[in-house]
Design a protein around this motif. Structure first.
Motif, PDB file in Angstrom:
ATOM      1  N   GLY A  54       0.815  -1.208   0.000  1.00  0.00           N
ATOM      2  CA  GLY A  54       0.000   0.000   0.000  1.00  0.00           C
ATOM      3  C   GLY A  54       0.852   1.261   0.000  1.00  0.00           C
ATOM      4  N   TYR A  55       1.943   1.234   0.757  1.00  0.00           N
ATOM      5  CA  TYR A  55       2.850   2.378   0.772  1.00  0.00           C
ATOM      6  C   TYR A  55       3.498   2.553  -0.602  1.00  0.00           C
ATOM      7  N   LEU A  56       3.942   1.464  -1.193  1.00  0.00           N
ATOM      8  CA  LEU A  56       4.608   1.546  -2.498  1.00  0.00           C
ATOM      9  C   LEU A  56       3.657   1.984  -3.607  1.00  0.00           C
ATOM     10  N   GLU A  57       2.368   1.720  -3.436  1.00  0.00           N
ATOM     11  CA  GLU A  57       1.361   2.067  -4.447  1.00  0.00           C
ATOM     12  C   GLU A  57       0.583   3.343  -4.086  1.00  0.00           C
ATOM     13  N   ARG A  58       1.082   4.100  -3.126  1.00  0.00           N
ATOM     14  CA  ARG A  58       0.381   5.315  -2.692  1.00  0.00           C
ATOM     15  C   ARG A  58       0.317   6.343  -3.820  1.00  0.00           C
ATOM     16  N   ARG A  59      -0.594   7.295  -3.688  1.00  0.00           N
ATOM     17  CA  ARG A  59      -0.762   8.329  -4.725  1.00  0.00           C
ATOM     18  C   ARG A  59       0.485   9.169  -4.940  1.00  0.00           C
ATOM     19  N   LYS A  60       1.232   9.407  -3.882  1.00  0.00           N
ATOM     20  CA  LYS A  60       2.418  10.253  -3.999  1.00  0.00           C
ATOM     21  C   LYS A  60       3.698   9.418  -4.109  1.00  0.00           C
ATOM     22  N   ALA A  61       3.580   8.242  -4.677  1.00  0.00           N
ATOM     23  CA  ALA A  61       4.755   7.396  -4.883  1.00  0.00           C
ATOM     24  C   ALA A  61       5.735   8.099  -5.807  1.00  0.00           C
ATOM     25  N   ARG A  62       6.987   7.738  -5.700  1.00  0.00           N
ATOM     26  CA  ARG A  62       8.038   8.369  -6.504  1.00  0.00           C
ATOM     27  C   ARG A  62       8.040   7.878  -7.953  1.00  0.00           C
ATOM     28  N   LEU A  63       7.395   6.758  -8.205  1.00  0.00           N
ATOM     29  CA  LEU A  63       7.322   6.186  -9.555  1.00  0.00           C
ATOM     30  C   LEU A  63       5.901   6.325 -10.071  1.00  0.00           C
ATOM     31  N   GLU A  64       5.767   6.614 -11.344  1.00  0.00           N
ATOM     32  CA  GLU A  64       4.418   6.799 -11.888  1.00  0.00           C
ATOM     33  C   GLU A  64       3.673   5.452 -11.939  1.00  0.00           C
ATOM     34  N   THR A  66       1.815   3.648 -14.091  1.00  0.00           N
ATOM     35  CA  THR A  66       1.985   2.667 -15.168  1.00  0.00           C
ATOM     36  C   THR A  66       3.325   1.952 -15.034  1.00  0.00           C
ATOM     37  N   LEU A  67       4.379   2.680 -14.707  1.00  0.00           N
ATOM     38  CA  LEU A  67       5.683   2.045 -14.533  1.00  0.00           C
ATOM     39  C   LEU A  67       5.641   1.031 -13.388  1.00  0.00           C
ATOM     40  N   ARG A  68       4.998   1.395 -12.290  1.00  0.00           N
ATOM     41  CA  ARG A  68       4.889   0.445 -11.171  1.00  0.00           C
ATOM     42  C   ARG A  68       4.196  -0.832 -11.626  1.00  0.00           C
ATOM     43  N   ALA A  69       3.106  -0.687 -12.363  1.00  0.00           N
ATOM     44  CA  ALA A  69       2.363  -1.865 -12.833  1.00  0.00           C
ATOM     45  C   ALA A  69       3.192  -2.700 -13.809  1.00  0.00           C
ATOM     46  N   LEU A  70       3.954  -2.041 -14.666  1.00  0.00           N
ATOM     47  CA  LEU A  70       4.825  -2.774 -15.594  1.00  0.00           C
ATOM     48  C   LEU A  70       5.871  -3.586 -14.828  1.00  0.00           C
ATOM     49  N   LEU A  71       6.470  -2.973 -13.824  1.00  0.00           N
ATOM     50  CA  LEU A  71       7.480  -3.680 -13.029  1.00  0.00           C
ATOM     51  C   LEU A  71       6.865  -4.872 -12.298  1.00  0.00           C
ATOM     52  N   LEU A  72       5.697  -4.674 -11.704  1.00  0.00           N
ATOM     53  CA  LEU A  72       5.032  -5.774 -10.995  1.00  0.00           C
ATOM     54  C   LEU A  72       4.717  -6.921 -11.957  1.00  0.00           C
ATOM     55  N   THR A  73       4.252  -6.583 -13.144  1.00  0.00           N
ATOM     56  CA  THR A  73       3.903  -7.612 -14.121  1.00  0.00           C
ATOM     57  C   THR A  73       5.146  -8.339 -14.624  1.00  0.00           C
ATOM     58  N   ARG A  74       6.202  -7.595 -14.906  1.00  0.00           N
ATOM     59  CA  ARG A  74       7.421  -8.243 -15.405  1.00  0.00           C
ATOM     60  C   ARG A  74       8.011  -9.200 -14.375  1.00  0.00           C
ATOM     61  N   VAL A  75       8.065  -8.799 -13.128  1.00  0.00           N
ATOM     62  CA  VAL A  75       8.567  -9.705 -12.076  1.00  0.00           C
ATOM     63  C   VAL A  75       7.659 -10.931 -11.987  1.00  0.00           C
ATOM     64  N   SER A  76       6.376 -10.732 -12.104  1.00  0.00           N
ATOM     65  CA  SER A  76       5.424 -11.848 -12.077  1.00  0.00           C
ATOM     66  C   SER A  76       5.716 -12.837 -13.191  1.00  0.00           C
ATOM     67  N   GLN A  77       6.013 -12.313 -14.380  1.00  0.00           N
ATOM     68  CA  GLN A  77       6.367 -13.182 -15.505  1.00  0.00           C
ATOM     69  C   GLN A  77       7.652 -13.953 -15.206  1.00  0.00           C
ATOM     70  N   THR A 153      15.526   3.652  -5.008  1.00  0.00           N
ATOM     71  CA  THR A 153      15.278   2.956  -3.745  1.00  0.00           C
ATOM     72  C   THR A 153      13.849   2.434  -3.696  1.00  0.00           C
ATOM     73  N   GLU A 154      12.901   3.277  -4.079  1.00  0.00           N
ATOM     74  CA  GLU A 154      11.504   2.843  -4.076  1.00  0.00           C
ATOM     75  C   GLU A 154      11.262   1.746  -5.119  1.00  0.00           C
ATOM     76  N   MET A 155      11.906   1.860  -6.271  1.00  0.00           N
ATOM     77  CA  MET A 155      11.793   0.831  -7.304  1.00  0.00           C
ATOM     78  C   MET A 155      12.345  -0.500  -6.783  1.00  0.00           C
ATOM     79  N   THR A 156      13.455  -0.445  -6.091  1.00  0.00           N
ATOM     80  CA  THR A 156      14.063  -1.650  -5.532  1.00  0.00           C
ATOM     81  C   THR A 156      13.114  -2.312  -4.535  1.00  0.00           C
TER      82      THR A 156
END
Length: 188
Positions: A54-64, A66-77, A153-156
């Motif tokens: 929830g913290y990583l997906e907050r509205r004021k996250a440092r990453l936009e 769509t990028l967060r969703a792409l990263l989550l999906t790629r790791v899932s793959q 750091t947040e991406m990591t």
């Protein structure tokens, strides 16, 4: 739920502390998400993990978003997690309004739909997800061309979280729920 293991607790056995989450999932997705039944065995741990993401997906996250969703999906793959590929692919579609990025994600290195920043982040996610992690100097340099230290750091943390989630779900063979039309399809 297809492929349900006999040791998976029914919804009626989930702790009362998870009832608000169950209600939210039923409202948003039309059903309770498959991992909730497994995590429900340890509700305190479940809530800690939920607070982390929830913290990583907050509205004021440092990453936009769509990028967060792409990263989550790629790791899932990369972790071959059917549920996570499905759920996170839906997130990508919801956030960018199209399926093209989901469909191209397995070939992100050559697909033309990704920006240079997205490619740098996806390369980093692939390197982090490898066992053992393989973050080359080239990956680091490319990442620093597009992101500052706080964003990295947040991406990591986001990629590390998704590795936890996808590996948990894959190990328990938590099935896809058909949330995204292309979500269950992967060549990874």
């Amino acid at each position: 739920m297809k492929n349900q293991q006999p040791w998976v607790p029914p919804l009626s056995q989930l702790p009362l502390s998870l009832k608000p989450l169950v209600a939210m999932q039923q409202k948003h997705y039309g059903s309770v998400l498959n991992p909730t039944r497994w995590w429900g065995r340890m509700p305190r741990l479940f809530w800690l993990v939920a607070l982390f993401v929830g913290y990583l997906e907050r509205r004021k996250a440092r990453l936009e978003p769509t990028l967060r969703a792409l990263l989550l999906t790629r790791v899932s793959q990369q972790c071959d997690c059917a549920f996570c590929i499905d759920a996170n692919s839906l997130r990508v579609v919801e956030r960018c309004g199209a399926m093209d990025k989901v469909q191209a994600l397995n070939d992100w290195q050559t697909a033309t739909v990704f920006s240079a920043a997205e490619r740098a982040a996806l390369g980093y996610a692939d390197g982090m997800t490898a066992t053992p992690p393989n973050i080359t100097e080239t990956i680091k340099q490319e990442l620093h061309c597009h992101f500052n230290d706080a964003q990295i750091t947040e991406m990591t943390a986001l990629v590390a979280f998704q590795n936890l989630s996808a590996r948990f779900n894959a190990a328990l063979e938590i099935p896809s729920q058909g949330l995204c039309p292309v979500g269950g399809k992967t060549d990874a």
